[in-house]
Design an enzyme around this catalytic site. Structure first.
Site, PDB file in Angstrom:
ATOM      1  CB  SER A 141      -0.948  -0.035   1.202  1.00 43.01           C
ATOM      2  OG  SER A 141      -1.974   0.905   1.065  1.00 43.01           O
ATOM      3  CG  HIS A 253      -5.703  -2.414  -0.065  1.00 40.02           C
ATOM      4  ND1 HIS A 253      -4.849  -1.988  -1.060  1.00 40.02           N
ATOM      5  CD2 HIS A 253      -5.276  -1.805   1.078  1.00 40.02           C
ATOM      6  CE1 HIS A 253      -3.959  -1.140  -0.553  1.00 40.02           C
ATOM      7  NE2 HIS A 253      -4.194  -1.021   0.744  1.00 40.02           N
TER       8      HIS A 253
END
Length: 285
Positions: A141, A253
């Site tokens: 991320s 994610h």
């Protein structure tokens, strides 16, 4: 109250990290960091190093068990991680250090990058047994963003992995499930000040990237849309650079933390294979 983990810990023998306190390059703060050595650690300069960068950026590493670090150390790496400016757990000024100039910060890819490099230099300069020519960087991320940024600033890393990482902050403000929030971090929208977003985006430095790069992304990632991985991958392929990309179907994610067990295992196998190929001693290549 229970002993359910005894068999597991007896088999894998988790290791305890060494806590470090590292002064920042500008001397204004101290950075909390940790180092984990592999079993059979030797002070002969033979061990490759993996620098891990946390996501967020408003996040922090702690002292709890982290399976990624334990697996990396068990595979023979000296593992380093830290809490650079822009993260949580400290005073407000520390967290706001990488906001946009409108809020008194220096933006992403500034003192945060300086801090992780300061920690790496501190470890390499002060600990015997580490091979300075076999250092890898990786993160997920925002950590993937900063890994992308780092390899666009220098060629000091022998290999890098960007996992669910950002390459273009304007794309994030267009298409992320967090779209509309970046203006509150940087002080302007991508429409009002596109140059601000471009200046902080690793894609703006893609022509300087020569480090072998592994890109890991998930098809259903809403936080960092797959387009950001595609932008970086295609650009590097057009430049004929050393880049690999793996896309996980049906994952989002949170792949590394709550993805399907088979994909979580494959992810780690892919990481270890990549760094194993890229960080081998020269006489083994």
């Amino acid at each position: 109250m229970t002993d359910f983990g005894a068999r597991f810990t007896a088999e894998v023998r988790p290791r305890s990290p060494e806590p470090l306190t590292v002064p920042s390059r500008d001397g204004t703060v101290e950075i909390d960091a940790w180092m984990l050595t592999p079993p059979g650690f030797r002070s002969d300069g033979s061990h490759p190093v993996l620098l891990n960068i946390h996501g967020g950026p408003f996040n922090q590493y702690g002292t709890g068990f982290h399976e990624d670090f334990q697996i990396q150390a068990a595979a023979g790496y000296v593992v380093v991680w830290c809490n650079p400016r822009g993260g949580s757990g400290r005073e407000e000024r520390f967290a706001r250090a990488i906001t946009g100039p409108a809020f008194g910060g220096t933006g992403w890819g500034s003192v945060d990058h300086d801090d992780v490099i300061s920690v790496l230099d501190h470890v390499l300069d002060g600990r015997p047994g580490l091979d300075r020519d076999r250092v890898g960087v990786l993160g997920g991320s925002y950590g993937g963003y900063l890994a992308n940024w780092a390899i666009g600033q220098s060629d000091r890393f022998a290999a890098a992995c960007s996992e669910r990482g950002g390459s273009n902050l304007a794309t994030a403000e267009w298409a992320s499930d967090g779209a509309g929030t970046f203006r509150h971090t940087f002080g302007a929208s991508h429409l009002d000040d596109p140059r601000l977003y471009r200046a902080m985006s690793p894609i703006a430095h893609v022509q300087k990237i020569t480090t072998p790069l592994l890109i890991l992304h998930s098809d259903q990632d809403l936080r960092t849309p797959p387009a950001m991985a595609d932008e970086l991958f295609v650009a590097l392929r057009l430049l004929r650079r050393d880049v690999e990309m793996v896309r996980f179907p049906g994952e989002g994610h949170e792949l590394s933390r709550s993805g399907s067990p088979v994909h979580r295992r494959q992810r780690m196998e892919i990481l270890l294979d990549f760094f194993g190929r890229r960080l081998r001693p020269a006489h083994e290549v």
